[in-house]
Design an enzyme around this catalytic site. Structure first.
Site, PDB file in Angstrom:
ATOM      1  N   GLU A  25      26.871 -12.764  63.557  1.00  0.00           N
ATOM      2  CA  GLU A  25      27.337 -13.983  62.892  1.00  0.00           C
ATOM      3  C   GLU A  25      26.917 -15.207  63.707  1.00  0.00           C
ATOM      4  O   GLU A  25      26.709 -15.121  64.924  1.00  0.00           O
ATOM      5  CB  GLU A  25      28.874 -13.923  62.776  1.00  0.00           C
ATOM      6  CG  GLU A  25      29.493 -15.137  62.105  1.00  0.00           C
ATOM      7  CD  GLU A  25      30.962 -14.924  61.735  1.00  0.00           C
ATOM      8  OE1 GLU A  25      31.558 -13.906  62.135  1.00  0.00           O
ATOM      9  OE2 GLU A  25      31.504 -15.795  61.031  1.00  0.00           O
ATOM     10  N   ASN A 171      32.970 -13.049  51.699  1.00  0.00           N
ATOM     11  CA  ASN A 171      33.544 -12.387  52.869  1.00  0.00           C
ATOM     12  C   ASN A 171      35.000 -12.782  53.005  1.00  0.00           C
ATOM     13  O   ASN A 171      35.337 -13.973  52.897  1.00  0.00           O
ATOM     14  CB  ASN A 171      32.797 -12.819  54.141  1.00  0.00           C
ATOM     15  CG  ASN A 171      33.516 -12.381  55.412  1.00  0.00           C
ATOM     16  OD1 ASN A 171      33.483 -11.210  55.785  1.00  0.00           O
ATOM     17  ND2 ASN A 171      34.195 -13.319  56.080  1.00  0.00           N
ATOM     18  N   GLU A 172      35.856 -11.820  53.214  1.00  0.00           N
ATOM     19  CA  GLU A 172      37.291 -12.086  53.407  1.00  0.00           C
ATOM     20  C   GLU A 172      37.755 -13.176  52.437  1.00  0.00           C
ATOM     21  O   GLU A 172      38.306 -14.205  52.845  1.00  0.00           O
ATOM     22  CB  GLU A 172      37.589 -12.426  54.877  1.00  0.00           C
ATOM     23  CG  GLU A 172      37.286 -11.254  55.782  1.00  0.00           C
ATOM     24  CD  GLU A 172      37.839 -11.340  57.209  1.00  0.00           C
ATOM     25  OE1 GLU A 172      38.378 -12.385  57.593  1.00  0.00           O
ATOM     26  OE2 GLU A 172      37.734 -10.330  57.926  1.00  0.00           O
ATOM     27  N   GLU A 300      33.347  -4.772  58.928  1.00  0.00           N
ATOM     28  CA  GLU A 300      33.799  -5.378  60.196  1.00  0.00           C
ATOM     29  C   GLU A 300      34.817  -4.452  60.830  1.00  0.00           C
ATOM     30  O   GLU A 300      35.849  -4.136  60.221  1.00  0.00           O
ATOM     31  CB  GLU A 300      34.411  -6.761  59.971  1.00  0.00           C
ATOM     32  CG  GLU A 300      33.380  -7.819  59.625  1.00  0.00           C
ATOM     33  CD  GLU A 300      33.928  -9.234  59.598  1.00  0.00           C
ATOM     34  OE1 GLU A 300      34.878  -9.527  60.346  1.00  0.00           O
ATOM     35  OE2 GLU A 300      33.387 -10.036  58.818  1.00  0.00           O
ATOM     36  N   GLN A 349      30.661  -7.554  67.232  1.00  0.00           N
ATOM     37  CA  GLN A 349      29.380  -8.025  66.752  1.00  0.00           C
ATOM     38  C   GLN A 349      28.314  -7.723  67.795  1.00  0.00           C
ATOM     39  O   GLN A 349      28.651  -7.589  68.963  1.00  0.00           O
ATOM     40  CB  GLN A 349      29.438  -9.515  66.499  1.00  0.00           C
ATOM     41  CG  GLN A 349      30.467  -9.907  65.447  1.00  0.00           C
ATOM     42  CD  GLN A 349      30.310 -11.352  64.959  1.00  0.00           C
ATOM     43  OE1 GLN A 349      29.387 -12.082  65.311  1.00  0.00           O
ATOM     44  NE2 GLN A 349      31.260 -11.770  64.125  1.00  0.00           N
TER      45      GLN A 349
HETATM   46  O1  AHR Z   1      34.138 -11.140  63.409  1.00  0.00           O
HETATM   47  C1  AHR Z   1      34.868 -12.303  63.563  1.00  0.00           C
HETATM   48  C2  AHR Z   1      35.557 -12.749  62.268  1.00  0.00           C
HETATM   49  O2  AHR Z   1      36.534 -11.813  61.921  1.00  0.00           O
HETATM   50  C3  AHR Z   1      34.699 -12.833  61.039  1.00  0.00           C
HETATM   51  O3  AHR Z   1      34.008 -14.029  60.955  1.00  0.00           O
HETATM   52  C4  AHR Z   1      35.689 -12.707  59.937  1.00  0.00           C
HETATM   53  O4  AHR Z   1      35.129 -12.146  58.772  1.00  0.00           O
HETATM   54  C5  AHR Z   1      36.787 -11.852  60.545  1.00  0.00           C
HETATM   55  O5  AHR Z   1      38.032 -12.367  60.301  1.00  0.00           O
END
Ligand code: AHR
Length: 498
Positions: A25, A171-172, A300, A349
């Site tokens: 990210e 996303n989310e 994730e 990540q």
């Molecule tokens: O990985 C860090 C963050 O965690 C991401 O940006 C988000 O999708 C999640 O809440």
């Protein structure tokens, strides 16, 4: 002595290599000063991407890389990241430290990284602050052979379409991606997904933004409205799930290193909750889709601790120990155990952020691989192999009211006929002696490796980059079809029987 019985003559479903995916990210030092160092950096790079890191990712055969977020994705407008770099807008990265996002890394740069790594890109589209037209155009820009967007792509240096297959649609969306309800997002998903079009020889694999932790209602609504809805199942190839292992309170205050046995056990117990979440989301999906046409995509996952002292709290930079490696092994075993439904996953990540497989010194300095990288190396044999039934009678442990396995194992059958076994000992204090019995096949132990360290809090540092790494697993005793090994406290092993 605990027994691990492997039914080598009963190959099951394929373990999709895409469960070994990673996530990068625009957050902290993951992209900038992590993967991307720029063409003028002193550290060797190819078109701006750091070569030693690319080589490390190639070594673990990263199958797919998710980008550009995370929360960043729903604030990202892809058109700001194409064309001459010096004319790209500079924006505020509102989610992660409020730093300037220069848009230096955009679509062309990221897809070049994927080609260097040899992995599939997994692009996360903007639903929260974007429009169906913007996402439609991004797909067309990447995948169409002709038309104005393809011409613009060619003018920007890329004639042939990339044919990007994996697309996230938001996303989310229950949180940073728009604070939507499941019902509202389900309708948004149908609208956005309608305009993400397949181009010739470039069919899309669309992943809907899914639940967090135990929100089974979200999964139920998405399956009801988007799998069995009027548009049919073909519009949603995957539905995501996000779960992080966060010991202690939120915001995270638990240290990545310097933990005691209670801290170790907390990570094992909370990590094991993934099994229950996957099991129950899977059951929710089964009600609408008993043939598992739509995958559960855990895009994730990983450990989340307090940031390293002195670092920007918005950058989520944490060290790693073998505790994270055992957590990775435990989690990958869960995914493999559910591989009929879990066919894509992404560790959060790649570098410098959360449970990274690598860390780099600020200013494009030295690189160090974490013990989690070693786990992905030990699990290479499971990529696209057939899962084998495994029965383990090792005792369960209990912490904070959660039962979790003392020993967790996976076995698979490779295309060359080898049986590969990976196992972790989740106990921080006691070794686990394990009698591995291969039923239904005569096979000899051909190789055995171990990831272990006498002091569980040891880290790989720039001065001691391989303090924790794998070595041959010594002392295996073979008697008939049984191989006995000892797994030291808090360790991961991989064995190959040929
Ligand atoms: O990985 C860090 C963050 O965690 C991401 O940006 C988000 O999708 C999640 O809440």
């Amino acid at each position: 002595m605990p027994r691990l019985c492997i039914h080598a003559g009963e190959p099951g479903p394929t373990i999709d290599r895409h469960i070994f995916g990673h996530f990068s990210e625009h957050l902290g030092r993951c992209i900038y000063d992590g993967l991307w160092v720029g063409e003028d950096a002193r550290v060797p790079n190819v078109r701006g991407w750091r070569s030693d890191l690319v080589a490390a990712l190639r070594q673990i055969r990263v199958p797919n890389l998710r980008w550009p977020g995370g929360c960043f994705a729903d604030d990202y407008h892809w058109r700001e990241g194409i064309g001459p770099r010096d004319r790209r807008p500079r924006r505020i990265n509102a989610h992660w430290g409020g730093v300037i996002e220069p848009n230096t890394v955009g679509t062309h740069e990221f897809l070049d990284l994927c080609e260097q790594v040899g992995c599939e890109p997994y692009l996360a589209g903007n639903v929260g602050s974007g429009s169906p037209a913007e996402l439609r155009d991004w797909v067309e820009y990447c995948n169409a052979a002709g038309g104005s967007l393809a011409e613009q792509r060619a003018a920007n240096g890329r004639r042939d379409p990339w044919k990007v297959r994996l697309w996230g649609v938001g996303n989310e969306t229950w949180g940073c991606g728009g604070n939507m309800t499941a019902e509202y997002y389900a309708h948004e998903y149908r609208r956005f997904a309608t305009y993400t079009r397949d181009f010739p020889n470039a069919p899309l694999y669309r992943v809907a933004s899914g639940a967090r932790n135990d929100d089974y209602h979200w999964t139920d609504v998405m399956m009801r409205e988007c799998f069995k809805g009027p548009i049919g199942g073909s519009m949603m190839q995957g539905l995501s799930l996000h779960y992080y292992t966060v010991p202690g309170d939120w915001p995270p205050r638990h240290p990545a290193t310097g933990f005691d046995h209670a801290g170790w056990k907390s990570v094992m117990a909370l990590g094991w909750k993934m099994d229950d979440y996957v099991r129950r989301h899977r059951a929710a999906m089964d009600r609408y889709d008993p043939d598992a046409k739509t995958a559960l995509v855990v895009d994730e996952w990983g450990s989340w601790y307090a940031v390293e002292p002195g670092t920007n709290p918005g950058f989520l930079h944490q060290q790693q120990t073998i505790r994270d490696a055992v957590l990775a092994s435990l989690t990958l075993n869960i995914f493999i155990n559910h591989c009929e439904r879990v066919r894509l996953a992404n560790l959060a990540q790649t570098v410098n952020v959360l449970q990274a497989v690598a860390l780099t010194e600020e200013g494009a300095g030295r690189l160090v691989l974490t013990p989690t990288w070693d786990v992905f190396a030990l699990y290479l044999a499971h990529h696209d192999a057939k899962r084998l039934p495994v029965f383990c009678d090792a005792a369960h442990a209990r912490h904070e009211g959660i039962d979790y396995p003392g020993v967790s194992a996976t076995a698979s059958l490779a295309a060359d006929g080898a049986v590969n076994v990976t196992a972790c000992n989740t106990d921080p204090a006691a070794p686990a002696e394990l009698a591995i019995e291969l039923a239904g096949r005569a096979a000899k132990l051909a190789d055995a490796r171990l990831l272990a360290t006498p002091v569980l809090t040891t880290c790989n540092t720039y001065d001691q980059p391989r303090a924790v790494t794998t070595r041959p697993l010594a002392g295996a005793r073979v008697s008939g079809s049984t191989t006995t090994v000892t797994l030291p406290p808090g360790s991961v092993a991989a064995l190959r029987f040929a």
